[in-house]
Design an enzyme around this catalytic site. Structure first.
Site, short mmCIF file in Angstrom:
data_model
loop_
_atom_site.label_atom_id
_atom_site.label_comp_id
_atom_site.label_asym_id
_atom_site.label_seq_id
_atom_site.Cartn_x
_atom_site.Cartn_y
_atom_site.Cartn_z
CD GLN A 29 -3.32 3.69 0.14
OE1 GLN A 29 -2.45 2.87 -0.15
NE2 GLN A 29 -3.79 4.57 -0.73
CG HIS A 75 -0.34 -0.33 2.50
ND1 HIS A 75 0.21 0.61 3.34
CD2 HIS A 75 -0.18 -1.53 3.12
CE1 HIS A 75 0.69 0.01 4.42
NE2 HIS A 75 0.47 -1.28 4.31
CB SER A 76 0.51 4.38 -1.88
OG SER A 76 0.39 3.63 -3.07
CB THR A 77 -0.38 6.44 2.54
OG1 THR A 77 -1.74 5.96 2.65
CG2 THR A 77 -0.23 7.21 1.24
#
Length: 204
Positions: free
Chosen positions: A14, A9-11
């Protein structure tokens, strides 16, 4: 030949719940999971900690499975760097959900090569559009006078505006109040709140 699952996941805000749902049958079968920490989408897959560990443990013929293509790559540069490594090592790459499900993205045939490059271009376009919309939103907010981000505690406070006198602005309200009370209005030019000084007579 074994299945190996990759989640990312990017952050930090998330979660991987949706990815795990798409990979549920493989998780239930005990396929090993490799998770990448939250990283920028601009970081290449080959530089991510979780995916690097996966590549160190795979064997020829193994299949890397991801929930959707964006979990692994998000730019043309990323997929162009990744595909040759997968092909050279005899690995397979399959997406479990979406239009690309069931297709081996590490295949070296011309049709797959063209499709993967188009997909990478679309993902990069989508990412650039999100960045552009964010910049436009910031510009619009600043143009309307809104302050974004945290307030600087060292920034001086704006000057306070003088409050108007009762019944109107400035001395006009004071003079009207004097007339209502039957008093002589103050001389023009005298500050509205300045009482007559002792020892001096007010000029008629």
């Amino acid at each position: 030949m074994a299945d190996r699952l990759y989640l990312r996941h990017s952050t930090d805000k998330q979660t991987d719940a949706r990815q795990r749902h798409a990979l549920a049958p493989l998780l239930a079968a005990g396929a090993p999971v490799y998770e990448g920490p939250a990283t920028s989408t601009r970081q290449l897959s080959l530089d991510r900690v979780g995916f690097t560990r996966l590549l160190n443990e795979v064997a020829v013929g193994d299949t890397i499975r991801i929930a959707d293509a964006a979990r692994l790559f998000s730019s043309v540069a990323d997929i162009l760097a990744l595909r040759p490594v997968l092909i050279r090592r005899g690995l397979h790459l399959r997406v479990e959900s979406g239009l690309l499900s069931g297709i081996d993205l590490a295949s070296d045939d011309p049709g797959t090569k063209m499709m993967v490059n188009v997909l990478a271009a679309v993902l990069e376009f989508q990412r650039d559009m999100i960045s552009e919309n964010t910049r436009e939103g910031v510009d619009a907010a600043e143009a309307s006078g809104k302050t974004l981000g945290r307030t600087d505690p060292h920034r001086p406070a704006p000057p306070r505006r003088a409050r108007p006198g009762p019944g109107g602005q400035g001395g006009q309200g004071v003079r009207r109040r004097h007339r209502r009370q039957g008093l002589r209005p103050p001389a023009p030019g005298r500050p509205e709140d300045d009482p007559p000084r002792s020892g001096r007579r007010r000029s008629p």
